[in-house]
Design a protein around this motif. Structure first.
Motif, PDB file in Angstrom:
ATOM      1  N   TYR A 422       0.833  -1.210   0.000  1.00 46.70           N
ATOM      2  CA  TYR A 422       0.000   0.000   0.000  1.00 46.70           C
ATOM      3  C   TYR A 422       0.866   1.257   0.000  1.00 46.70           C
ATOM      4  CZ  TYR A 422      -3.420   3.438   1.713  1.00 46.70           C
ATOM      5  OH  TYR A 422      -4.217   4.543   1.865  1.00 46.70           O
ATOM      6  N   ARG A 423       1.842   1.303   0.899  1.00 48.36           N
ATOM      7  CA  ARG A 423       2.716   2.482   0.968  1.00 48.36           C
ATOM      8  C   ARG A 423       3.567   2.627  -0.292  1.00 48.36           C
ATOM      9  NH1 ARG A 423       3.020   0.722   6.495  1.00 48.36           N
ATOM     10  NH2 ARG A 423       4.817  -0.585   5.994  1.00 48.36           N
ATOM     11  N   ALA A 424       4.066   1.493  -0.794  1.00 46.90           N
ATOM     12  CA  ALA A 424       4.915   1.542  -1.981  1.00 46.90           C
ATOM     13  C   ALA A 424       4.142   2.002  -3.210  1.00 46.90           C
ATOM     14  CB  ALA A 424       5.535   0.168  -2.232  1.00 46.90           C
ATOM     15  N   ALA A 425       2.850   1.686  -3.263  1.00 51.83           N
ATOM     16  CA  ALA A 425       2.027   2.115  -4.398  1.00 51.83           C
ATOM     17  C   ALA A 425       1.938   3.637  -4.450  1.00 51.83           C
ATOM     18  CB  ALA A 425       0.629   1.497  -4.289  1.00 51.83           C
ATOM     19  N   TRP A 426       1.727   4.284  -3.309  1.00 50.35           N
ATOM     20  CA  TRP A 426       1.702   5.746  -3.248  1.00 50.35           C
ATOM     21  C   TRP A 426       3.044   6.324  -3.708  1.00 50.35           C
ATOM     22  CZ3 TRP A 426      -2.434   8.761  -2.718  1.00 50.35           C
ATOM     23  CH2 TRP A 426      -3.564   8.285  -2.072  1.00 50.35           C
ATOM     24  N   ASP A 427       4.131   5.780  -3.171  1.00 50.37           N
ATOM     25  CA  ASP A 427       5.455   6.318  -3.509  1.00 50.37           C
ATOM     26  C   ASP A 427       5.780   6.122  -4.989  1.00 50.37           C
ATOM     27  OD1 ASP A 427       5.900   7.156  -0.930  1.00 50.37           O
ATOM     28  OD2 ASP A 427       7.023   5.368  -0.332  1.00 50.37           O
ATOM     29  N   SER A 428       5.320   5.010  -5.555  1.00 46.49           N
ATOM     30  CA  SER A 428       5.603   4.736  -6.959  1.00 46.49           C
ATOM     31  C   SER A 428       4.850   5.701  -7.873  1.00 46.49           C
ATOM     32  CB  SER A 428       5.223   3.292  -7.303  1.00 46.49           C
ATOM     33  OG  SER A 428       5.354   3.057  -8.692  1.00 46.49           O
ATOM     34  N   TYR A 429       3.567   5.839  -7.637  1.00 49.84           N
ATOM     35  CA  TYR A 429       2.771   6.678  -8.540  1.00 49.84           C
ATOM     36  C   TYR A 429       3.168   8.150  -8.435  1.00 49.84           C
ATOM     37  CZ  TYR A 429      -1.030   8.260 -11.465  1.00 49.84           C
ATOM     38  OH  TYR A 429      -1.746   8.823 -12.503  1.00 49.84           O
TER      39      TYR A 429
END
Length: 585
Positions: A422-429
């Motif tokens: 979940y956190r990595a998805a925010w950072d990626s986008y």
């Protein structure tokens, strides 16, 4: 009427100097209550005084409210309105303070309505609240139902439960949803909100709307809409969020848009709108063209996932991944900013597949903003009911049911892996590289508004990164009051609380300013670039059957190839139907 907020992880109410989204429930109930006052619902000799509070941007002081009531010498009803599951603990904490002063309290909203609709028995938190003396209102308050509640409260005979879940009212001709101007000035961008329809025919298992507002759609008329706009415009409110879960399925959409077009183009109303639609809205002839002429400049799309198997598992059969890019390009061509919701935690998800899918979205879809949610078994949804009946663990703390916290276990990912994904998805986008891509796409379009997109992307990412809240419940300048802490948690020593609060304010603002500055210089460089108008990439490439079949979205996701094959068969059937119609004609 009080619209409560909910607590952060440290037990402090999430409250802002300026909040992001106005409360539609508060607007609707305020309009209904004002109409009851005009009708003299309690008789010609009784004056009703209405006070409304949105706790996301206004501190609620029960002692002060109780004092005001005592000084006026009248009777009172404390209504905690629009209470979602994550707000229920805060609502009960506030209720107890009023109950100690012998003031009647009623709680309504999605948690109460969803539980009454879906569960065989009232859940324990509602049973406990009822033992305290709290009344519940399930369903909708139109059709003069609020008058009955006022009369019962005035007579000291408030019922334990008002349950209208089996009798959903018509909206046609009901009073204007409107917020007092005092609320609007504490909302970022001076937005207000209203609904033009309720109910949804689809069957998404994670959704509460279908079980609270029903599956039969009910609508306001074009005359209702015009009155709403004129009443709000008179108090200088001209930006609106239309909260219908799917405006594209409102069968009166065209006459509603036509009325807005008339107000804008013939009478010169400067009005703008945010709406929510499904992924097939572009298939409705003239829908996007008329939407943007009517003033729609931002559109929220329930994308949810790009994995067909995940969509099928959630019963979201109406989403066709083969339509995603064509739909987004259509909105882009008309100058609208696109948002999409994306759910993480479907049964087929892994951390690796989630991050792979985000990369595919970044590369292949011309989407502006993407917001992520944990798959959450919200009370009132089919998912919640199924887990409850099977005795499967769900977090007992309702305060966490805000879609920004994990509240269940995943069948294959560990708790840590799910939270990391979940956190990595925010950072990626919202990485520098992808924000740059979105800005370059916007700068290449005559109505792309890259500056506005930069602001919105920064808002979304920084709320999650530095404030720890979802953008939908974010705001400007976090307010914390030491003594307003959640019941059961100790009131902190001033020597501990205030230094930490001050440090948080300084460190967060420094981090926010630093990050915005970095992205701003990238934005300025894009604006100055001599080739900005000629930029293109895969996501901006017009859709055709051949290049669509080669997209990673189709080749690398489970069910992608089957979706392509089905889309091809459907297209051939449609063409066959057209050919036959021509022959008959």
């Amino acid at each position: 009427m009080i619209k409560p907020t909910h607590y952060d992880d440290d037990g402090y109410p999430i409250q802002w100097l300026r909040s992001a989204i106005p409360s539609n429930t508060l607007a609707c109930l305020n309009g209904l209550a004002e109409a009851a006052i005009e009708r003299k619902a309690l008789g010609p000799d009784v004056r009703i005084h209405l006070h409304t509070f949105d706790e996301t941007n206004t501190r609620v002081k029960p002692a002060k409210i109780i004092r005001m009531i005592r000084q006026s010498g009248g009777k009172a009803l404390i209504g905690l309105v629009g209470v979602q599951s994550n707000q229920f603990p805060r609502a009960v904490d506030l209720a107890q303070k009023f109950l100690k002063a012998d003031l009647p309290v009623a709680i309504g909203g999605f948690h109460v309505s969803g539980c009454m609709s879906m569960l065989k028995e009232m859940p324990q938190e509602m049973v406990d609240a009822q033992k305290l003396g709290i009344s519940f209102f399930a369903g909708e308050a139109e059709d003069l139902r609020l008058d009955d509640v006022f009369r019962h409260a005035y007579a000291g005979e408030l019922k334990p439960v008002y349950n209208f879940m089996s009798d959903l009212p018509s909206l046609d001709g009901e009073p204007t949803p409107i917020l007092p101007s005092k609320h609007i000035q504490f909302t970022a961008g001076s937005h207000s909100s209203f609904d033009l329809g309720r109910g949804c025919p689809f069957q998404c298992s994670f959704c509460t709307i279908i079980n609270v507002q029903g599956r039969k759609s009910r609508f306001r008329s074009a005359d209702d809409l015009e009155r709403i706009i004129r009443d709000n415009y008179a108090q200088k409110i001209n930006r609106f969020f239309i909260t219908d879960d799917n405006f594209a399925r409102n069968r009166h959409w065209e006459e509603l848009f036509d009325r807005l077009i008339y107000l804008r183009e013939e009478e010169g109303f400067d009005i703008k709108f945010i709406i929510q639609v499904d992924t097939l809205c572009h298939r409705i002839k003239n829908f996007i063209e008329k939407a943007t002429r009517a003033g729609v400049n931002r559109v929220f799309i329930g994308l949810e996932n790009i994995n067909p198997d995940n969509l099928l598992a959630a019963k979201k059969r109406q989403n066709k991944i083969t339509e995603y890019r064509e739909m987004l390009l259509a909105w882009r061509d008309h100058g609208a900013t696109t948002y999409a919701g994306y759910i993480i935690g479907f049964p087929n998800d892994t951390k690796e597949s989630v991050l792979r899918d985000i990369e595919i979205i970044k590369k292949e879809l011309p989407l502006d903003l993407l917001e992520f949610f944990f798959l959450t078994p919200l009370p009132g949804s089919e998912d919640h009911k199924v887990l409850l009946e099977k005795g499967i663990w769900m977090d007992p703390d309702l305060n966490k049911y805000d879609l920004n916290h994990r509240v269940s276990h995943h069948p294959t990912m560990s708790d840590e892996e799910w939270e990391d994904a979940y956190r990595a998805a925010w950072d990626s986008y919202y990485s520098m590289d992808h924000v740059t891509t979105v800005l370059r796409r916007a700068a290449a379009h005559p109505r792309g508004r890259p500056g506005n997109k930069l602001f919105l992307m920064m808002w979304f990412w920084l709320m999650v990164r530095y404030e720890g809240v979802h953008p939908l419940e974010g705001g400007y300048f976090r307010i914390k009051v030491r003594t307003d802490r959640r019941s059961g948690m100790p009131i902190e020593n001033p020597l501990v609380f205030y230094p930490r609060y001050l440090t948080e304010i300084v460190s967060k603002h420094w981090a926010i300013v630093s990050n915005v500055a970095k992205f701003y210089w990238r934005y300025k460089a894009i604006k100055r670039a001599s080739d900005r108008k000629t930029y293109t990439d895969l996501a901006l490439t017009p859709v055709d059957q051949d290049n669509q079949n080669d997209l990673s979205m189709m080749t690398e996701t489970r069910g992608g190839q089957e979706a392509v094959a089905k889309a091809k068969r459907d297209a051939e059937l449609r063409q066959t139907g057209k050919d036959r119609a021509k022959v008959v004609g």
